[in-house]
Scaffold this active site. Structure first.
Site, PDB file in Angstrom:
ATOM      1  N   HIS A   1     110.118 -87.879 -50.080  1.00 38.90           N
ATOM      2  CA  HIS A   1     111.096 -86.878 -49.642  1.00 38.90           C
ATOM      3  C   HIS A   1     111.681 -87.302 -48.296  1.00 38.90           C
ATOM      4  CE1 HIS A   1     111.752 -82.255 -48.768  1.00 38.90           C
ATOM      5  NE2 HIS A   1     112.855 -82.953 -48.620  1.00 38.90           N
TER       6      HIS A   1
ATOM      7  N   THR B   1     106.354 -77.123 -45.655  1.00 38.64           N
ATOM      8  CA  THR B   1     106.580 -77.863 -46.893  1.00 38.64           C
ATOM      9  C   THR B   1     107.668 -77.113 -47.655  1.00 38.64           C
ATOM     10  OG1 THR B   1     105.521 -78.729 -48.886  1.00 38.64           O
ATOM     11  CG2 THR B   1     104.703 -76.614 -48.071  1.00 38.64           C
ATOM     12  N   THR B   2     108.059 -77.632 -48.826  1.00 33.84           N
ATOM     13  CA  THR B   2     109.130 -76.988 -49.585  1.00 33.84           C
ATOM     14  C   THR B   2     108.607 -75.672 -50.147  1.00 33.84           C
ATOM     15  OG1 THR B   2     109.783 -79.226 -50.166  1.00 33.84           O
ATOM     16  CG2 THR B   2     110.862 -77.440 -51.343  1.00 33.84           C
TER      17      THR B   2
ATOM     18  N   ASN C   1     103.325 -88.554 -54.785  1.00 33.98           N
ATOM     19  CA  ASN C   1     104.160 -88.339 -53.598  1.00 33.98           C
ATOM     20  C   ASN C   1     103.423 -88.911 -52.379  1.00 33.98           C
ATOM     21  OD1 ASN C   1     105.072 -87.069 -51.168  1.00 33.98           O
ATOM     22  ND2 ASN C   1     106.230 -85.614 -52.406  1.00 33.98           N
TER      23      ASN C   1
ATOM     24  N   ARG D   1     113.470 -86.084 -45.568  1.00 28.73           N
ATOM     25  CA  ARG D   1     113.920 -84.801 -45.010  1.00 28.73           C
ATOM     26  C   ARG D   1     114.996 -85.038 -43.967  1.00 28.73           C
ATOM     27  NH1 ARG D   1     109.986 -80.425 -46.149  1.00 28.73           N
ATOM     28  NH2 ARG D   1     111.334 -79.168 -44.826  1.00 28.73           N
TER      29      ARG D   1
ATOM     30  N   ASP E   1     104.566 -88.999 -49.158  1.00 25.60           N
ATOM     31  CA  ASP E   1     105.104 -88.526 -47.872  1.00 25.60           C
ATOM     32  C   ASP E   1     104.061 -88.513 -46.754  1.00 25.60           C
ATOM     33  OD1 ASP E   1     107.463 -87.975 -49.176  1.00 25.60           O
ATOM     34  OD2 ASP E   1     107.202 -85.790 -49.164  1.00 25.60           O
TER      35      ASP E   1
ATOM     36  N   GLY F   1     101.130 -84.815 -54.338  1.00 28.52           N
ATOM     37  CA  GLY F   1     101.081 -85.589 -53.108  1.00 28.52           C
ATOM     38  C   GLY F   1      99.956 -85.222 -52.177  1.00 28.52           C
ATOM     39  N   HIS F   2     100.097 -84.095 -51.509  1.00 29.14           N
ATOM     40  CA  HIS F   2      99.229 -83.749 -50.379  1.00 29.14           C
ATOM     41  C   HIS F   2      97.744 -83.849 -50.732  1.00 29.14           C
ATOM     42  CE1 HIS F   2      97.213 -80.836 -47.620  1.00 29.14           C
ATOM     43  NE2 HIS F   2      97.872 -81.553 -46.748  1.00 29.14           N
TER      44      HIS F   2
ATOM     45  N   ARG G   1     110.797 -86.104 -40.666  1.00 29.07           N
ATOM     46  CA  ARG G   1     109.469 -85.858 -40.078  1.00 29.07           C
ATOM     47  C   ARG G   1     108.383 -86.753 -40.684  1.00 29.07           C
ATOM     48  NH1 ARG G   1     108.133 -79.902 -42.494  1.00 29.07           N
ATOM     49  NH2 ARG G   1     110.114 -79.453 -41.513  1.00 29.07           N
ATOM     50  N   HIS G   2     108.576 -87.193 -41.914  1.00 29.96           N
ATOM     51  CA  HIS G   2     107.588 -88.154 -42.462  1.00 29.96           C
ATOM     52  C   HIS G   2     108.314 -89.409 -42.963  1.00 29.96           C
ATOM     53  CE1 HIS G   2     108.509 -85.677 -45.958  1.00 29.96           C
ATOM     54  NE2 HIS G   2     107.661 -84.716 -45.643  1.00 29.96           N
TER      55      HIS G   2
HETATM   56  N1  PXP Z   1     107.435 -81.775 -56.007  1.00 26.70           N
HETATM   57  C1  PXP Z   1     108.307 -81.422 -55.028  1.00 26.70           C
HETATM   58  C2  PXP Z   1     109.725 -81.197 -55.406  1.00 26.70           C
HETATM   59  C3  PXP Z   1     107.877 -81.298 -53.690  1.00 26.70           C
HETATM   60  O1  PXP Z   1     108.741 -80.915 -52.737  1.00 26.70           O
HETATM   61  C4  PXP Z   1     106.546 -81.600 -53.373  1.00 26.70           C
HETATM   62  C5  PXP Z   1     106.090 -81.550 -51.958  1.00 26.70           C
HETATM   63  O2  PXP Z   1     106.747 -82.518 -51.211  1.00 26.70           O
HETATM   64  C6  PXP Z   1     105.697 -81.976 -54.420  1.00 26.70           C
HETATM   65  C7  PXP Z   1     106.156 -82.032 -55.720  1.00 26.70           C
HETATM   66  C8  PXP Z   1     104.259 -82.333 -54.160  1.00 26.70           C
HETATM   67  O3  PXP Z   1     103.593 -81.255 -53.634  1.00 26.70           O
HETATM   68  P1  PXP Z   1     102.152 -81.492 -52.999  1.00 26.70           P
HETATM   69  O4  PXP Z   1     102.324 -82.420 -51.850  1.00 26.70           O
HETATM   70  O5  PXP Z   1     101.723 -80.126 -52.618  1.00 26.70           O
HETATM   71  O6  PXP Z   1     101.301 -82.085 -54.091  1.00 26.70           O
END
Ligand code: PXP
Length: 250
Positions: free
Chosen positions: A47, A104-105, A11, A49, A13, A220-221, A53-54
């Site tokens: 994502h 975040t989600t 991810n 949104r 983002d 992602g993060h 925002r990103h």
């Molecule tokens: N899967 C989904 C559906 C998410 O919303 C996110 C966060 O955007 C992730 C995976 C990845 O999460 P993280 O950024 O905490 O690794």
């Protein structure tokens, strides 16, 4: 041994988060996606949104046109997003709940509570050949509703497990893992492909990666943060190594 090689969706983002912090053109999410692909990512997740925002619309266009691996387009189940999905036709659409005030989600989608609307919402996406994934918690009612509406995939939300692990609440983290595993088994038994993600790091990924029902992790993060220290390619390669190790693959 766990069930074969896991796919890693990266991810990107938060490459856009850094770019947007300065209102400049860099770092470029597409360049990060191409680097991730070179480092062995099996897919790219982004994502779009509602508040942009990103990731922005132009990023999604560039990703859809510019990467050679599957694009997993994450979004809320709104009419605006449905129109974009039908135009860009990404490999997959991952539907998530979205609240403007969240960082975040935070939770899973309430598929059971919104079943008929979501069934109608995903019908044209399925017809367009997009694999529809529901981002949900492990409650059986949510998994069963996802199967009934014809989703191809459920992505199980690992955020709560990750938080418990980070806080050192080991017994509760184990209990959450057990519930996730049960959910993964139920989803697979209903013919759903099982993915997982949110909050995964080098330290907490192994038990989730070892679930034989899970086919893909979306991360992602942590990876974008780790890229500050070691570069994006090596950060991804190390995650890949840990996932393979958890699956008994050398
Ligand atoms: N899967 C989904 C559906 C998410 O919303 C996110 C966060 O955007 C992730 C995976 C990845 O999460 P993280 O950024 O905490 O690794």
């Amino acid at each position: 041994m766990a069930g074969g090689r896991l796919r890693l969706g990266v991810n990107i983002d938060h490459v856009a988060t850094v770019r947007n912090a300065r209102g400049s053109a860099w770092p470029d999410p597409l360049r990060a996606a191409i680097l991730a692909e070179t480092a062995g990512a099996d897919g790219i997740t982004a994502h779009l949104r509602e508040d942009r925002r990103h990731i922005r619309d132009a990023d999604m266009e560039a990703l859809a046109a510019g990467i050679g691996i599957p694009l997993n387009f994450e979004c809320a189940a709104t009419e605006e997003m449905q129109a974009i999905l039908l135009r860009l036709k990404p490999h997959a659409a991952c539907l998530v709940p979205e609240r403007r005030e969240e960082r975040t989600t935070e939770g899973g989608l309430d598929v059971a509570g919104d079943e008929s609307r979501l069934a109608a919402y995903i019908a044209p996406l399925r017809e367009a050949g997009i694999r529809v994934s529901m981002f949900i918690g492990h409650a059986p009612a949510q998994i069963e509703a996802s199967a009934r509406i014809g989703a191809a995939v459920v992505e199980l939300h690992t955020g709560h497990y990750s938080d418990l692990h980070a806080e050192g609440r080991q017994d509760e983290a184990e209990a959450e893992l057990a519930a996730l595993r049960k959910g993964a088994a139920l989803a697979q038994s209903l013919g759903l492909e099982v993915h997982a993600g949110h909050g995964l790091t080098y330290d907490n990924v192994a038990p989730v990666a070892a679930f034989p029902e899970v086919m893909e992790l979306n991360i992602g993060h942590f990876l974008i943060g780790e890229a500050i220290y070691r570069g994006l390619g090596p950060a991804i390669e190390e995650m890949r190594r840990r996932m393979d190790e958890a699956r008994g693959i050398r």
